[in-house]
Design a protein around this motif. Sequence first.
Motif, short mmCIF file in Angstrom:
data_model
loop_
_atom_site.label_atom_id
_atom_site.label_comp_id
_atom_site.label_asym_id
_atom_site.label_seq_id
_atom_site.Cartn_x
_atom_site.Cartn_y
_atom_site.Cartn_z
N ILE A 1 14.64 -1.37 -4.94
CA ILE A 1 15.58 -2.43 -4.62
C ILE A 1 15.23 -2.75 -3.31
O ILE A 1 14.87 -2.18 -2.41
N SER A 2 15.08 -4.32 -2.87
CA SER A 2 14.63 -4.58 -1.80
C SER A 2 15.80 -4.61 -0.70
O SER A 2 16.94 -5.00 -1.03
N LEU B 1 5.93 -4.07 -11.94
CA LEU B 1 6.13 -4.89 -10.74
C LEU B 1 7.07 -6.28 -11.36
O LEU B 1 6.60 -7.15 -12.12
N HIS B 2 8.14 -6.53 -10.66
CA HIS B 2 8.85 -7.66 -11.05
C HIS B 2 8.65 -8.55 -10.00
O HIS B 2 8.81 -9.99 -10.15
N LYS B 3 7.99 -8.49 -8.73
CA LYS B 3 7.83 -9.37 -7.94
C LYS B 3 6.38 -9.44 -7.46
O LYS B 3 5.81 -8.34 -7.23
N LYS B 4 5.41 -10.58 -7.34
CA LYS B 4 4.32 -10.62 -6.98
C LYS B 4 3.98 -11.52 -6.02
O LYS B 4 5.02 -12.08 -5.44
N GLU C 1 17.88 -7.24 -4.48
CA GLU C 1 17.24 -7.39 -5.92
C GLU C 1 16.12 -6.46 -6.36
O GLU C 1 15.55 -5.84 -5.32
N SER C 2 15.72 -6.18 -7.69
CA SER C 2 14.78 -5.18 -7.90
C SER C 2 13.44 -5.74 -7.64
O SER C 2 13.22 -6.88 -8.15
#
Length: 434
Positions: free
Chosen positions: A339-340, A380-383, A392-393
């Motif tokens: 989680i960010s 990875l959900h964020k690139k 957010e994850s």
Amino acid sequence: MNTCELIIKKRNGGVLTESEIGYLIGGYVSGEIPDYQISALLMAIYFRGMNDAETLYLTREMIKSGDTLDLSAISGVKVDKHSTGGVGDKTSLVLCPLLAASGVKLAKMSGRGLGHTGGTIDKLESFPGFSTGIDGERFIQQVDKIGFAIAGQTKRLVPADKMLYALRDVTGTVDIIPLIVSSIMSKKLASGADIIALDVKCGSGAFMKSFEDAKTLAEKMVAVGKGAGKKTFAVISDMDEPLGCAVGNALEVKEAIDTLRGEGPAELHELCMELAGEVLLSAGICQTEREAEESLLKSLSDGSALRKLAEMVKAQGGDERAVFDTSLLPKAPVTHELISTQTGFVESINAEGVGRVCIHLGGGRMTKDSKIDLSVGVVLHKKVGDCVSAGESIATIHAADAASAAEAERLLTECYRLGDKRSEKSGIVRAVIK
Ligand code: URA
């Protein structure tokens, strides 16, 4: 000839002749020249380099050290593909069935993962029962009948590379262009294909960190391939962040299957379309880029590429039902969200670091004999360039237990750099060298 004098010649910046290189490689493979002298020679090459002629002689001598594959019993155009290695690189799992569905024959020898990079052979073993140890005749028959086979490299194919690579790995002499060229091209040329498609990775997760080095490597490999009479091209592709979203063996197989269904990450689709399109043009199967693109998109949309993968998995003893139902692939018992704590844009993701997270989880090996866990890894959900909100994850960690997931969370956090501005992202394909 005297081995020590040849080491001194190279150490002093001299150029080795064809017969001197033949003497050194022949002597090493036969056991007459010991590891310590070849280690010194490799380090001299590392600092002094090799010119194009020396690189070509070295490649030829390495091929001579073992058997070459005879693919003449296979009808049609035979293709081989090689990636210089990266993180999340599941390209072959998409490219081979995609091309086989278009009538291309692929006799692919692949390796296992080592260090932070993964290997196709390990990934394929995620299919329950899958065998990568198919022998010569069966291998050839399968390529002819189904269109492709993916097997582990046989012991007799370029034994000089096996010996040299093991020595380079422990003497700090892996990342030097002439040795990489001869290592890769000796194996490709010994494998007997008509067309050699090279995927040269460039960036933080690759051996070649800069575009200039990747371009030099690509140009030299293409020159050696063409010099040997093979149609050869190289795509230079980005490896500054992992390719796609999944890193870890079964997770990458699932992402490759999603891509064959037309539901995978855009960059993986784009890279496979570029490589496959070039092959169809080189093979003369398609006459224009547009025709190649249409043919490939059709194989994806009508399911024929996905069915090719299932045929290959079945032929090699694997459970082909997993191609259509990915819940049958190995599944890690623990999943954990990263989680960010910040809001911002992803500026960079250290690809090599993500590869190391996967090793920590048990999904990669540090020595050739380590046993790996096929189920673990990260998605990875964020690139790079994506916007992230606090809470957010960023990624899902797939782990064998809670303790390894917690350590992976710490390590993966260090791989991400967030900032205030959206980074410009270069496309996945940086250049094509023909
Ligand atoms: N892959 C190879 O097969 N050889 C090298 O030297 C580097 C990457």
